[in-house]
Scaffold this motif. Structure first.
Motif, PDB file in Angstrom:
ATOM      1  N   ALA A 255      -1.175  -8.409  -8.157  1.00 49.82           N
ATOM      2  CA  ALA A 255      -1.141  -7.040  -7.628  1.00 49.82           C
ATOM      3  C   ALA A 255       0.250  -6.694  -7.111  1.00 49.82           C
ATOM      4  O   ALA A 255       0.797  -5.621  -7.411  1.00 49.82           O
TER       5      ALA A 255
ATOM      6  N   ASP B   8      -1.807   5.148  -8.187  1.00 54.09           N
ATOM      7  CA  ASP B   8      -2.856   4.117  -8.152  1.00 54.09           C
ATOM      8  C   ASP B   8      -2.595   3.017  -9.179  1.00 54.09           C
ATOM      9  O   ASP B   8      -1.970   3.233 -10.220  1.00 54.09           O
TER      10      ASP B   8
ATOM     11  N   TYR C 237      -8.002  -4.180   1.051  1.00 50.78           N
ATOM     12  CA  TYR C 237      -8.460  -4.995  -0.080  1.00 50.78           C
ATOM     13  C   TYR C 237      -7.761  -6.356  -0.075  1.00 50.78           C
ATOM     14  O   TYR C 237      -8.409  -7.402  -0.223  1.00 50.78           O
TER      15      TYR C 237
ATOM     16  N   VAL D 236       2.193   1.912  -3.374  1.00 51.46           N
ATOM     17  CA  VAL D 236       1.151   2.497  -4.220  1.00 51.46           C
ATOM     18  C   VAL D 236       1.049   3.999  -3.950  1.00 51.46           C
ATOM     19  O   VAL D 236       0.887   4.809  -4.875  1.00 51.46           O
TER      20      VAL D 236
ATOM     21  N   LEU E 120      -6.541   0.164  -6.802  1.00 52.01           N
ATOM     22  CA  LEU E 120      -5.845   0.161  -5.512  1.00 52.01           C
ATOM     23  C   LEU E 120      -5.160   1.509  -5.313  1.00 52.01           C
ATOM     24  O   LEU E 120      -4.490   2.012  -6.218  1.00 52.01           O
TER      25      LEU E 120
ATOM     26  N   ILE F 176       2.918  -3.807  -8.644  1.00 51.79           N
ATOM     27  CA  ILE F 176       3.281  -2.655  -7.803  1.00 51.79           C
ATOM     28  C   ILE F 176       4.786  -2.593  -7.569  1.00 51.79           C
ATOM     29  O   ILE F 176       5.395  -1.520  -7.630  1.00 51.79           O
TER      30      ILE F 176
ATOM     31  N   GLN G 199       0.830  -1.211   0.000  1.00 50.97           N
ATOM     32  CA  GLN G 199       0.000   0.000   0.000  1.00 50.97           C
ATOM     33  C   GLN G 199       0.863   1.260   0.000  1.00 50.97           C
ATOM     34  O   GLN G 199       0.559   2.231  -0.710  1.00 50.97           O
TER      35      GLN G 199
ATOM     36  N   THR H 230      -5.393  -0.312  -0.303  1.00 51.88           N
ATOM     37  CA  THR H 230      -4.728  -1.535  -0.767  1.00 51.88           C
ATOM     38  C   THR H 230      -4.627  -2.601   0.313  1.00 51.88           C
ATOM     39  O   THR H 230      -4.908  -3.787   0.067  1.00 51.88           O
TER      40      THR H 230
END
Length: 607
Positions: free
Chosen positions: A386, A348, A365, A343, A357, A390, A340, A362
């Motif tokens: 994901a 995003d 989720y 990110v 996300l 990232i 997260q 993030t």
């Protein structure tokens, strides 16, 4: 009558003989007090001038953070001559003749010494450390850091000596500040504390940045190509140093270029058996339940130390077809909170199903929402996709501001156990460890922590609902080591109606355990210290017992926490006499930003 006359005469004669000396003594005392009054008045007025100068300097120093934004750095550089003049004036005032005299007065002398030391440190920082950092950052701002899908290592290598020198200067000054005698006067104490908080926060950030700069070239394959296994952990099913391993990716670095390979689900690894582990680890985690660890890929994070996890993972990796052809150079362990924060820096990310996300959603989720929306057979794949996407953007479009943000973020995430690393190359590992990126059980007497590590005994994703908080209060000071009182609470926030409505994959695979938090807990004393009076205050928990784990004494507890219930542990911690900082807690990472730790003021009794 005669007797009375003699007595009166004697009294009169005595008064007559003593009275002049009393007058002289009183005159001397009054003169001295008047002199002290003049000194005190002068010092008081000058102290206000010093305070004004120092406040102006601290404002600039607080803005001088590791977030090397070009505009901020230019503003600091523009203001620096003025601030240097202010700190020099404050230092000069605080070392005047009246201050030197007042320093010799009992009780207040420590306060004068503290103020003099504070002005000297701030002055040295503005004249020595800060200009060095400005030079380094300016050079990096003018360099081209981004090359294709990686990092141009040459400017980083060129900057290493400068940032190391500047960091050394900064740390020396902050250590000098921390060594000052603690003031007695309330106003001085507040100023000292304010300065201490600002300087120590700055020192921590800058030290992290310097250490990150030192380890980056080696990590990114300066002299050889390196391959790392990236362990993607879900802290919704807690293991001591993180969570159940859902997928494992492959990260390759070569002279600054970065390639993120395929993330394989844990099901691809399970058939290759258990990782290496000790007899103690087998006994505590494998032989004793309720949930007995198999030490396969899913349980790699059950070890509190990153090194133990890395060695266990490598033994599995070497049995796989892809591992046999690709020697492993190290291991990176990360969770959704780390993802997260990436990110938040990179921007995003949109998943194949259209989910966006962000730097705020993030973690939730990946730790909770995904298990509600998708079948359990799909979650690891989505998690891997994901994470791979990232991480791939971590070093793209780099500038000095983004690089500094990444370094600061990695430091914070490592301290809170959301991200750790281990390299099998001894020299590189020394640099990684110096940066604070290798998770360890409490090992520093100077920076004491008590270790509290949880392993979920309910096959579930209940970790998202188990909230933890702690209070730490210093209760005694002494030459043998300060003593703190700690209370550590685990609360199951799941509601009764959620037990029935949420998927069994979240509440429990076992019908009898639905909605329960079932936690095996290990307590480690600080290095050179000890834990005393460890007890459970409320809730359903087994008695804590003393154990040995890999040569280290630990306390083991087990608690069952029903929905909306909690368990609290209470204990005292004595730190080493070598401790230089307050006690903190090293713990299994939470599913969100923050530690849940509150430092209470307390009274430092010497009894």
């Amino acid at each position: 009558m005669a007797s009375h006359s003699v007595s009166s005469c004697l009294k009169r004669r005595k008064k007559h003989r003593i009275w002049p000396w009393l007058v002289v003594a009183l005159a001397i005392i009054l003169a001295f007090l008047a002199f002290l009054g003049v000194i005190a008045y002068k010092v008081y007025n000058e102290a206000k001038q010093v305070q004004a100068h120092e406040n102006n300097a601290l404002v600039v120093l607080s803005n001088f953070s590791t977030n090397a934004d070009g505009k901020k750095m230019a503003a600091v550089q523009e203001q620096l001559p003025t601030i240097q003049q202010e700190t020099a004036e404050a230092n000069s005032i605080a070392h005047g003749k009246c201050w030197e005299f007042a320093k010799k007065i009992p009780y207040v002398g420590d306060d004068i010494t503290a103020v003099q030391g504070m002005t000297e440190v701030i002055n040295n920082l503005t004249h020595q450390s800060v200009p060095q950092f400005i030079t380094v950052v300016t050079n990096l701002q003018n360099a081209n850091l981004s090359v294709g899908d990686g990092l141009n290592l040459k400017p980083i290598i060129d900057a290493q000596s400068g940032i190391t020198s500047a960091n050394r200067s900064l740390q020396q000054q902050v250590n000098a500040y921390n060594a000052l005698p603690e003031p007695h006067i309330e106003q001085v104490q507040k100023a000292y504390t304010k300065g201490s908080d600002s300087l120590n926060a700055l020192a921590t950030k800058v030290n992290a940045l310097a250490n990150t700069f030192n380890m980056l070239p080696g990590f990114l394959g300066e002299s050889q190509s390196r391959t790392y296994a990236v362990l993607s952990m879900t802290t919704s099913e807690m293991r001591s140093s993180g969570g159940l391993i859902g997928s494992v990716g492959e990260l390759t670095t070569d002279n600054g270029s970065i390639h993120v390979g395929e993330f394989r689900s844990n099901t691809d690894y399970i058939k290759y058996g258990s990782g290496d582990h000790s007899e103690d680890e087998q006994q505590i985690f494998g032989n004793e339940g309720p949930l007995k660890m198999s030490f396969d890929i899913r349980d790699t994070a059950v070890f509190p130390e990153t090194e133990r996890a890395a060695l266990s993972l490598r033994s599995i990796w070497n049995r796989t077809p892809w591992g046999q052809s690709t020697p492993l150079d190290g291991v990176i362990m990360l969770d959704p909170v780390f993802v997260q924060q990436l990110v938040a820096i990179n921007g995003d990310v949109t998943l194949p199903d259209g989910t966006v996300l962000t730097g705020k959603n993030t973690a939730e989720y990946l730790l909770n929402t995904i298990y509600i929306r998708y079948d359990e057979t799909q979650t690891d794949t989505i998690f891997g996709v994901a994470t791979a996407q990232i991480i791939a953007g971590m070093f793209k479009d780099l500038n000095v501001s983004k690089l500094a943000s990444i370094g600061e973020m990695m430091d914070t995430m490592a301290r809170d156990r959301h991200f750790t690393m281990y390299a099998f190359d001894e020299n590189l590992e020394k640099q990684i460890k110096a940066a604070g990126f290798t998770g360890e059980v409490p090992s520093s007497p100077e920076n004491p922590s008590v270790g509290i590590y949880l392993t979920e005994q309910n096959p579930s994703k209940m970790g998202w609902y188990i909230h933890r908080n702690a209070t730490i209060e210093k209760v005694q000071c002494g030459d043998k080591g300060d003593i703190y009182h700690v209370q550590y609470t685990l609360k199951n926030t799941m509601k009764d109606d959620e037990v029935a409505s949420l998927p069994w994959y979240i509440t429990s695979v076992n019908e009898n355990y639905r909605g329960k938090g079932m936690e095996k807990i290990l307590f480690y004393a600080p290095a050179g210290g000890q834990i005393n009076n460890l007890m459970q205050l409320n809730g359903r928990a087994n008695a804590v017992q003393k154990r040995t784990l890999n040569g280290r004494e630990v306390y083991e507890g087990y608690a069952e926490i029903n929905p909306q219930q909690s368990v609290t542990y209470s204990f005292d911690v004595q730190v080493s006499p070598q401790a230089k900082r307050a006690l903190t807690i090293d713990q299994t990472p939470l599913g969100w930003i923050g530690t849940g730790i509150i430092m209470e003021e307390g009274k430092c009794s010497t009894k």
